[in-house]
Design an enzyme around this catalytic site. Structure first.
Site, mmCIF file in Angstrom:
data_model
loop_
_atom_site.group_PDB
_atom_site.id
_atom_site.type_symbol
_atom_site.label_atom_id
_atom_site.label_comp_id
_atom_site.label_asym_id
_atom_site.label_seq_id
_atom_site.Cartn_x
_atom_site.Cartn_y
_atom_site.Cartn_z
ATOM 1 N N TYR A 1 0.853 -1.186 0.000
ATOM 2 C CA TYR A 1 0.000 0.000 0.000
ATOM 3 C C TYR A 1 0.884 1.229 0.000
ATOM 4 O O TYR A 1 1.867 1.296 0.739
ATOM 5 C CB TYR A 1 -0.890 0.004 1.248
ATOM 6 C CG TYR A 1 -1.714 1.265 1.408
ATOM 7 C CD1 TYR A 1 -3.008 1.330 0.893
ATOM 8 C CD2 TYR A 1 -1.206 2.388 2.064
ATOM 9 C CE1 TYR A 1 -3.770 2.483 1.016
ATOM 10 C CE2 TYR A 1 -1.954 3.543 2.193
ATOM 11 C CZ TYR A 1 -3.240 3.585 1.673
ATOM 12 O OH TYR A 1 -3.991 4.729 1.793
ATOM 13 N N GLU B 1 -3.433 7.571 -4.063
ATOM 14 C CA GLU B 1 -3.346 6.291 -3.359
ATOM 15 C C GLU B 1 -3.194 5.159 -4.363
ATOM 16 O O GLU B 1 -3.901 5.127 -5.370
ATOM 17 C CB GLU B 1 -4.618 6.092 -2.533
ATOM 18 C CG GLU B 1 -4.616 4.826 -1.700
ATOM 19 C CD GLU B 1 -5.930 4.651 -0.955
ATOM 20 O OE1 GLU B 1 -5.945 4.828 0.264
ATOM 21 O OE2 GLU B 1 -6.948 4.337 -1.612
#
Lengths: 290, 373
Positions: free
Chosen positions: B100, B186
């Site tokens: 992530y 993101e």
């Protein structure tokens, strides 16, 4: 003494010749604020409400040194005007405009931090030390001197609450609007710390809302470091997640910033949270008796 | 402003961030063509709602025929209220590991923050805090190589080739974040595929207040028609679906009014902040917007500061006379020019309340068909 501003604070108004700037200059003067100069590039030499206008903040500071400046500048140009004030030696900067780009706000805060400048806002109504000095846009009527410090993320709701307190015979020491944006200069903790040290403040009302984690952080600070009583009201119990409720910062994102999380944190810290704004005077009075 | 995944990936490509090969398809036929080019594919609904996988918005296909069938199924879905108009057809990745990576704005620290975790691919809320590396960036300094190195060190479990690629990738992501005035960029997951890090998903939110600086960016909205109209009028408005239409002046007091409506047993139809210091014209536009929700009752809560009570009352009378308001209206009016405002309202048969509580109680009673308090 109240906090941040007092009767001797000298104030500049950036954007003084505009519609908002001139209107609020008159209102602040009527409240008793010592406005010593205004800035409006290209309009130096004029007067607004008897206040001399300068072309730059540096020029104003040479002729009329001041500690504070309040900005009435359209959002796209606010960054430059804010940086100018910081560079010229202003100690406290009040950013009224809404819609200042987020990255601009972060840049302003970083520069202000390096110069130890206190920034109130953006997207704030400003601050007022009752009966002494108002650097903001709130109505003059409700801010009468008294023992209650108020710190709020929203404007009209704060006036409503200050009005309710005043009607119950509770005046205010200093009332501060942190601002409704996601990045603002002051946190609840900064202000609570000052209230804790201020002799004129006996109790604090914290007016929060959904979004972010400022109330949770404040709760931890209160539990650890406040001896004065704090009571709170949090707006946004009925707000759905993912929707921006007017303020850029008032949004429940990814399960964070919920009403429940804030109320729980505050109650854990021993802070009574009012269900309705009109319950606050009762809670303050009870807290003052303790 | 949230961008669709395919837009995010186009921007990633402009910034030399690695993305899977893919094609945007607006029909099942186009999806089949894309699959013919790409081989084994994943087909992803392009909607702004999260959790689209759980809603069936992601499918797999190994042949063009399967792709056509899967795409047809996905085009028929409504994901959290959003119909699917486009799908992204991408080469299927043989993912060995999911990381992530994001850059967001930390409101408390007032600066950008790098977020990184070895636990990618799941909802970010589900990643335990101790498994998420958070590193703040001094915005006036910018992202420095040492920061990227430190993020890698704190991740702890990176293989050397992964670390090398992450060190190259982070500055590009940060440059995108800064240059496009992003609130959030993101990559979840950042996939490890055949010795390469690849952005398997892309989420980019752009700051609405900075959009004017970016005329080249596409404009995307997830707002309803009324919310869209409100935005054009520069009014803060959110649809809530209840029975009592609410207008107040200020975001906080509007929220507090909605909360009170709910706590007295009513249901708010909307959030509408008509702002401070609005003139007659603007206030009238806001009122017209309120009527658009077709509410049972209208509740107007004005605490006049810069906002003048007489202006609001005048705007109300103007709308009432031009549009005709055929449902009950409850007014709370105090503050600047209160007496003049009240007199104007009395002229059209409305007696304004003095407190918020009184007004909300009346509005809730009316919405339930009970007699006026």
């Amino acid at each position: 003494m109240a906090i941040y501003v007092h009767r001797h604070t000298r104030v500049l108004v950036q954007g003084i010749t505009g519609r908002q700037g001139s209107f609020h200059t008159a209102q602040m003067l009527a409240y008793g604020t010592r406005i010593v100069g205004g800035i409006s590039p290209g309009k130096g030499g004029q007067k607004v409400e008897g206040v001399p206008v300068f072309n730059t903040v540096f020029e104003a500071m040479e002729v009329q040194p001041a500690e504070a400046s309040i900005l009435f500048i359209p959002a796209p140009f606010a960054r430059d005007a804010a940086m100018e004030s910081i560079a010229a030696g202003i100690r406290l900067l009040v950013l009224i405009p809404e819609h200042i780009p987020l990255h601009d706000a972060m840049e302003i805060m970083a520069y202000a931090g390096r110069h130890n400048v206190v920034v109130v806002g953006p997207n704030t109504f400003g601050l007022v030390s009752s009966g002494q000095c108002k650097v903001g846009i709130m109505p003059n009527d409700y801010f009468v001197p008294g023992p209650v410090g108020v710190v709020s993320r929203s404007g009209t709701l704060c006036y409503e609450i200050v009005g309710t307190l005043a009607a119950a015979g509770l005046g205010t020491s200093t009332v501060i609007g942190l601002g409704g944006d996601r990045v603002v200069g002051l946190s609840f903790i900064d202000v609570l710390q000052r209230f804790e040290e201020d002799e004129e403040t006996a109790a604090v009302v914290l007016v929060g809302e959904i979004g972010g984690s400022a109330e949770e952080e404040a709760a931890r600070f209160i539990a650890a470091s406040m001896s004065k009583p704090v009571v709170a009201y949090i707006a946004g119990r009925s707000a759905p997640p993912g929707k921006r409720m007017g303020h850029a910062g008032a949004i429940i994102e990814r399960g964070r910033g919920t009403f429940e999380s804030k109320v729980e944190a505050l109650e854990m810290a021993g802070v009574p949270v009012a269900n309705l704004p009109q319950e606050l005077p009762q809670l303050v009075k009870a807290a003052l008796k303790r | 402003m949230k961008l669709y995944e395919y837009m995010g990936k186009e921007l990633f490509q402009q910034y030399q961030l690695p993305v899977p090969r893919g094609r945007l398809a607006e029909s099942a036929e186009e999806a089949a063509q894309a699959a013919a080019e790409l081989g084994e594919v994943v087909i992803k609904a392009q909607v702004l709602a999260g959790k689209r996988g759980k809603g069936g918005g992601i499918g797999f296909a190994s042949t063009p025929e399967e792709a056509r069938r899967e795409a047809r199924r996905i085009f028929g879905l409504i994901l959290q209220g959003n119909p699917v108009h486009r799908v992204l057809v991408e080469e299927k990745l043989a993912i060995q590991q999911e990381l992530y990576l994001a850059i967001a704005v930390d409101g408390s620290a007032r600066c950008p923050v790098i977020l990184a975790s070895m636990d990618g691919g799941m909802d970010v809320e589900e990643v335990p805090p101790e498994r998420m590396v958070r590193f703040p960036v001094d915005i006036n300094l910018g992202l420095q190589p040492f920061m990227a190195r430190e993020v890698c060190r704190r991740l702890g479990e990176l293989a050397p080739p992964q670390q090398k690629q992450l060190l190259e990738l982070l500055p590009k992501l940060y440059r995108l974040f800064r240059e496009l005035d992003a609130e959030l960029v993101e990559i979840n997951p950042l996939a490890w595929v055949g010795e390469k890090l690849v952005a398997a998903d892309a989420k980019i939110n752009i700051d609405d207040d900075a959009l004017e600086r970016h005329p080249q960016l596409p404009r995307v909205t997830d707002k309803t028609d009324l919310e869209q109209k409100a935005q054009e009028l520069d009014l803060a408005y959110v649809e809530l679906g209840g029975e009592i239409a609410v207008m107040a002046n200020g975001a906080g007091i509007t929220m507090a009014t909605l909360d009170m409506v709910q706590s007295f047993g009513g249901s708010p139809a909307n959030f509408l902040d008509c702002g401070g210091g609005a003139g007659v014209e603007r206030t009238a536009q806001a009122l017209e917007l309120l009527l658009g929700t077709n509410p049972r009752v209208i509740l107007i809560n004005i605490f006049g500061g810069i906002t003048r009570c007489d202006v609001v009352a005048e705007a109300f009378v103007k709308v009432k006379e031009s549009k005709g308001i055929d449902r009950p209206v409850v007014f709370r009016l105090v503050g600047t020019n209160e007496d003049r405002g009240r007199a104007i309202l009395e002229g059209v048969g409305i007696k304004a309340c003095r407190t918020m509580e009184e007004a909300v109680r009346q509005a809730v009673a009316l919405s339930r068909g009970e007699a006026e308090a």
